[in-house]
Design a protein around this motif. Structure first.
Motif, PDB file in Angstrom:
ATOM      1  N   TRP A   1       5.563  12.404 -23.068  1.00 39.48           N
ATOM      2  CA  TRP A   1       6.685  11.484 -22.864  1.00 39.48           C
ATOM      3  C   TRP A   1       6.209  10.032 -22.941  1.00 39.48           C
ATOM      4  CZ3 TRP A   1       5.828  15.806 -19.752  1.00 39.48           C
ATOM      5  CH2 TRP A   1       6.728  16.862 -19.970  1.00 39.48           C
ATOM      6  N   GLU A   2       5.031   9.759 -22.411  1.00 42.87           N
ATOM      7  CA  GLU A   2       4.484   8.409 -22.488  1.00 42.87           C
ATOM      8  C   GLU A   2       4.175   8.007 -23.923  1.00 42.87           C
ATOM      9  OE1 GLU A   2       1.380   7.743 -19.200  1.00 42.87           O
ATOM     10  OE2 GLU A   2       1.837   9.899 -19.160  1.00 42.87           O
ATOM     11  N   ASP A   3       3.644   8.944 -24.688  1.00 42.75           N
ATOM     12  CA  ASP A   3       3.333   8.637 -26.086  1.00 42.75           C
ATOM     13  C   ASP A   3       4.546   8.069 -26.798  1.00 42.75           C
ATOM     14  OD1 ASP A   3       0.753   9.493 -25.816  1.00 42.75           O
ATOM     15  OD2 ASP A   3       1.039  11.404 -26.844  1.00 42.75           O
ATOM     16  N   ALA A   4       5.694   8.696 -26.569  1.00 47.69           N
ATOM     17  CA  ALA A   4       6.910   8.292 -27.275  1.00 47.69           C
ATOM     18  C   ALA A   4       7.608   7.117 -26.611  1.00 47.69           C
ATOM     19  CB  ALA A   4       7.863   9.476 -27.382  1.00 47.69           C
TER      20      ALA A   4
ATOM     21  N   GLU B   1      11.593  14.270 -30.734  1.00 50.22           N
ATOM     22  CA  GLU B   1      12.777  14.861 -30.108  1.00 50.22           C
ATOM     23  C   GLU B   1      12.876  16.361 -30.394  1.00 50.22           C
ATOM     24  OE1 GLU B   1      15.931  12.369 -31.453  1.00 50.22           O
ATOM     25  OE2 GLU B   1      15.190  10.633 -30.329  1.00 50.22           O
ATOM     26  N   SER B   2      12.323  16.794 -31.528  1.00 46.84           N
ATOM     27  CA  SER B   2      12.291  18.231 -31.825  1.00 46.84           C
ATOM     28  C   SER B   2      11.334  18.964 -30.889  1.00 46.84           C
ATOM     29  CB  SER B   2      11.871  18.455 -33.283  1.00 46.84           C
ATOM     30  OG  SER B   2      12.793  17.860 -34.167  1.00 46.84           O
ATOM     31  N   ILE B   3      10.236  18.282 -30.529  1.00 48.29           N
ATOM     32  CA  ILE B   3       9.233  18.868 -29.639  1.00 48.29           C
ATOM     33  C   ILE B   3       9.680  18.800 -28.185  1.00 48.29           C
ATOM     34  CG2 ILE B   3       6.901  18.509 -28.712  1.00 48.29           C
ATOM     35  CD1 ILE B   3       6.075  17.580 -31.525  1.00 48.29           C
ATOM     36  N   ARG B   4      10.303  17.695 -27.811  1.00 50.74           N
ATOM     37  CA  ARG B   4      10.580  17.372 -26.409  1.00 50.74           C
ATOM     38  C   ARG B   4      11.297  18.493 -25.665  1.00 50.74           C
ATOM     39  NH1 ARG B   4      14.281  12.321 -26.016  1.00 50.74           N
ATOM     40  NH2 ARG B   4      15.673  13.854 -26.969  1.00 50.74           N
ATOM     41  N   ASP B   5      12.290  19.105 -26.291  1.00 47.91           N
ATOM     42  CA  ASP B   5      13.090  20.117 -25.621  1.00 47.91           C
ATOM     43  C   ASP B   5      12.411  21.482 -25.571  1.00 47.91           C
ATOM     44  OD1 ASP B   5      15.039  18.208 -25.253  1.00 47.91           O
ATOM     45  OD2 ASP B   5      16.152  18.757 -27.063  1.00 47.91           O
ATOM     46  N   GLN B   6      11.228  21.577 -26.179  1.00 47.49           N
ATOM     47  CA  GLN B   6      10.532  22.861 -26.232  1.00 47.49           C
ATOM     48  C   GLN B   6       9.409  22.965 -25.206  1.00 47.49           C
ATOM     49  OE1 GLN B   6      11.885  25.103 -28.326  1.00 47.49           O
ATOM     50  NE2 GLN B   6      13.320  23.458 -28.858  1.00 47.49           N
ATOM     51  N   ILE B   7       9.167  21.919 -24.427  1.00 51.62           N
ATOM     52  CA  ILE B   7       8.026  21.922 -23.519  1.00 51.62           C
ATOM     53  C   ILE B   7       8.481  21.853 -22.065  1.00 51.62           C
ATOM     54  CG2 ILE B   7       6.426  20.945 -25.203  1.00 51.62           C
ATOM     55  CD1 ILE B   7       6.847  18.233 -23.986  1.00 51.62           C
ATOM     56  N   ARG B   8       7.656  22.384 -21.209  1.00 50.96           N
ATOM     57  CA  ARG B   8       7.949  22.427 -19.776  1.00 50.96           C
ATOM     58  C   ARG B   8       7.615  21.091 -19.125  1.00 50.96           C
ATOM     59  NH1 ARG B   8       4.095  25.591 -15.471  1.00 50.96           N
ATOM     60  NH2 ARG B   8       5.041  24.756 -13.562  1.00 50.96           N
ATOM     61  N   PRO B   9       8.522  20.527 -18.352  1.00 50.11           N
ATOM     62  CA  PRO B   9       8.189  19.315 -17.600  1.00 50.11           C
ATOM     63  C   PRO B   9       7.253  19.648 -16.446  1.00 50.11           C
ATOM     64  CG  PRO B   9      10.386  20.036 -17.035  1.00 50.11           C
ATOM     65  CD  PRO B   9       9.930  20.920 -18.158  1.00 50.11           C
ATOM     66  N   PRO B  10       6.535  18.657 -15.932  1.00 53.72           N
ATOM     67  CA  PRO B  10       5.609  18.926 -14.822  1.00 53.72           C
ATOM     68  C   PRO B  10       6.354  19.234 -13.528  1.00 53.72           C
ATOM     69  CG  PRO B  10       5.740  16.577 -15.248  1.00 53.72           C
ATOM     70  CD  PRO B  10       6.510  17.246 -16.353  1.00 53.72           C
ATOM     71  N   ASP B  11       5.662  19.893 -12.602  1.00 56.71           N
ATOM     72  CA  ASP B  11       6.210  20.087 -11.264  1.00 56.71           C
ATOM     73  C   ASP B  11       6.184  18.785 -10.477  1.00 56.71           C
ATOM     74  OD1 ASP B  11       6.682  22.928 -11.416  1.00 56.71           O
ATOM     75  OD2 ASP B  11       4.518  23.167 -11.393  1.00 56.71           O
ATOM     76  N   LEU B  12       5.241  17.895 -10.811  1.00 51.24           N
ATOM     77  CA  LEU B  12       5.133  16.607 -10.142  1.00 51.24           C
ATOM     78  C   LEU B  12       4.539  15.593 -11.110  1.00 51.24           C
ATOM     79  CD1 LEU B  12       5.342  14.969  -7.476  1.00 51.24           C
ATOM     80  CD2 LEU B  12       2.969  15.651  -7.022  1.00 51.24           C
ATOM     81  N   MET B  13       5.165  14.419 -11.176  1.00 51.54           N
ATOM     82  CA  MET B  13       4.653  13.311 -11.982  1.00 51.54           C
ATOM     83  C   MET B  13       4.036  12.268 -11.050  1.00 51.54           C
ATOM     84  SD  MET B  13       4.320  11.895 -15.044  1.00 51.54           S
ATOM     85  CE  MET B  13       5.554  12.633 -16.142  1.00 51.54           C
TER      86      MET B  13
ATOM     87  N   TYR C   1      13.113   8.186 -15.183  1.00 52.08           N
ATOM     88  CA  TYR C   1      12.578   9.535 -15.377  1.00 52.08           C
ATOM     89  C   TYR C   1      13.182  10.483 -14.330  1.00 52.08           C
ATOM     90  CZ  TYR C   1       9.182  13.359 -15.457  1.00 52.08           C
ATOM     91  OH  TYR C   1       8.573  14.594 -15.527  1.00 52.08           O
ATOM     92  N   THR C   2      13.749  11.607 -14.774  1.00 52.77           N
ATOM     93  CA  THR C   2      14.430  12.535 -13.860  1.00 52.77           C
ATOM     94  C   THR C   2      14.020  13.992 -14.062  1.00 52.77           C
ATOM     95  OG1 THR C   2      16.304  12.749 -15.397  1.00 52.77           O
ATOM     96  CG2 THR C   2      16.456  11.040 -13.684  1.00 52.77           C
ATOM     97  N   LEU C   3      12.992  14.247 -14.849  1.00 52.75           N
ATOM     98  CA  LEU C   3      12.629  15.629 -15.152  1.00 52.75           C
ATOM     99  C   LEU C   3      11.947  16.332 -13.986  1.00 52.75           C
ATOM    100  CD1 LEU C   3      11.291  15.218 -18.804  1.00 52.75           C
ATOM    101  CD2 LEU C   3      13.521  16.099 -18.075  1.00 52.75           C
TER     102      LEU C   3
ATOM    103  N   ARG D   1       0.814  -1.208   0.000  1.00 44.09           N
ATOM    104  CA  ARG D   1       0.000   0.000   0.000  1.00 44.09           C
ATOM    105  C   ARG D   1       0.851   1.263   0.000  1.00 44.09           C
ATOM    106  NH1 ARG D   1      -5.253  -0.252   1.604  1.00 44.09           N
ATOM    107  NH2 ARG D   1      -5.078   1.733   2.697  1.00 44.09           N
ATOM    108  N   GLN D   2       2.151   1.101   0.083  1.00 44.04           N
ATOM    109  CA  GLN D   2       3.034   2.247   0.275  1.00 44.04           C
ATOM    110  C   GLN D   2       3.089   3.141  -0.954  1.00 44.04           C
ATOM    111  OE1 GLN D   2       6.922   1.195   1.571  1.00 44.04           O
ATOM    112  NE2 GLN D   2       7.743   3.253   1.466  1.00 44.04           N
ATOM    113  N   ILE D   3       2.956   4.433  -0.734  1.00 48.07           N
ATOM    114  CA  ILE D   3       3.180   5.426  -1.778  1.00 48.07           C
ATOM    115  C   ILE D   3       4.681   5.683  -1.848  1.00 48.07           C
ATOM    116  CG2 ILE D   3       2.728   7.783  -2.517  1.00 48.07           C
ATOM    117  CD1 ILE D   3       0.135   7.655  -0.866  1.00 48.07           C
ATOM    118  N   ILE D   4       5.238   5.539  -3.035  1.00 48.41           N
ATOM    119  CA  ILE D   4       6.683   5.654  -3.219  1.00 48.41           C
ATOM    120  C   ILE D   4       7.000   7.041  -3.777  1.00 48.41           C
ATOM    121  CG2 ILE D   4       8.689   4.688  -4.395  1.00 48.41           C
ATOM    122  CD1 ILE D   4       7.052   2.072  -4.622  1.00 48.41           C
ATOM    123  N   GLU D   5       7.989   7.694  -3.190  1.00 48.57           N
ATOM    124  CA  GLU D   5       8.386   9.026  -3.623  1.00 48.57           C
ATOM    125  C   GLU D   5       9.802   8.991  -4.200  1.00 48.57           C
ATOM    126  OE1 GLU D   5       7.415  12.166  -0.684  1.00 48.57           O
ATOM    127  OE2 GLU D   5       6.654  10.485   0.504  1.00 48.57           O
ATOM    128  N   ILE D   6       9.968   9.596  -5.366  1.00 46.02           N
ATOM    129  CA  ILE D   6      11.275   9.730  -6.002  1.00 46.02           C
ATOM    130  C   ILE D   6      11.457  11.211  -6.307  1.00 46.02           C
ATOM    131  CG2 ILE D   6      12.745   9.017  -7.919  1.00 46.02           C
ATOM    132  CD1 ILE D   6      10.842   6.617  -8.289  1.00 46.02           C
TER     133      ILE D   6
END
Length: 223
Positions: free
Chosen positions: A105-108, A134-146, A190-192, A6-11
């Motif tokens: 990111w999941e789509d790809a 890959e052309s799009i990936r570097d142009q978008i903001r990553p989430p504050d939390l995944m 995942y490290t974003l 049941r543990q929620i895991i935090e990274i």
């Protein structure tokens, strides 16, 4: 080391990296039927966030794809990539908090990658897709939390059957298992942004007040 199921895991690879004042951006990732839409609804009700859902209903190739994956995989994935990029542009322009159901990111890294590994998407189409991604990936903001909604395939299958969507009815179990393995591998690398892993077959965040409290307390550490 064994974990409580049941543990929620935090990274948290990047603590304290929130941006844009009150514009909090939460992303929700997970396999088909893992509980993404339910957690999005819950968070929107709790925090007044604006939801951004995956554009399944607008994909003109999706039904054809489920009927003949090899013929329609490239078309369907390109549609999702374009639609997700548009969503990212829209949510990036807002001044208030948002939560997104399934990310670009999941789509790809999950769906297109799986299609390529299974030789459903050919080499030429895959390389074209990756070039655009890959052309799009570097142009978008990553989430504050995944938030990663981890769910075993046996539970996913039951949920898919119970919600009765025609185009999902005949998804092979082996397809769901491959997606599950790719998701687990992707989230480990995942490290974003910080990641919270929620075991959705063990936690009831819809009706159980204790589980709701545990999830919200964990999320609020980051937001």
């Amino acid at each position: 080391m064994a974990r409580n199921p049941r543990q929620i895991i935090e990274i948290d690879p990047q603590p304290g990296q929130l941006t844009n004042g009150n514009h909090r951006y939460i992303a929700v990732a997970g396999n088909i039927g893992s509980g993404k839409s339910s957690i999005v609804d819950f968070l929107c009700q709790k925090y007044g966030l604006e939801p951004f859902f995956e554009p399944n209903e607008g994909n003109p190739y999706l039904e054809d794809f489920y009927g003949d994956m090899k013929s329609w995989s490239f078309h369907s994935q390109i549609y999702f990539l374009a639609a997700k990029f548009k969503l990212h542009q829209e949510l990036g322009a807002l001044e208030h908090g948002v939560v997104q159901d399934r990310t670009i990111w999941e789509d790809a890294e999950i769906f297109a990658e799986n299609l390529y590994r299974q030789k459903i998407m050919g080499e030429r189409d895959y390389q074209t897709y990756r070039l655009l991604y890959e052309s799009i990936r570097d142009q978008i903001r990553p989430p504050d939390l995944m938030l990663y909604m981890r769910c075993p395939v046996s539970t996913v299958k039951k949920r898919i059957a119970s919600r009765g969507r025609q185009m999902e009815r005949d998804i092979p179990e082996r397809y769901l298992k491959r997606l599950h393995r790719l998701y687990d591998s992707w989230i480990e690398n995942y490290t974003l942004s910080p990641v919270v892993i929620i075991p959705t077959n063990k936690l009831d965040y819809v009706t159980d007040l204790v589980d709701q409290h545990d999830i919200l307390t964990t999320i609020e550490k980051y937001l």
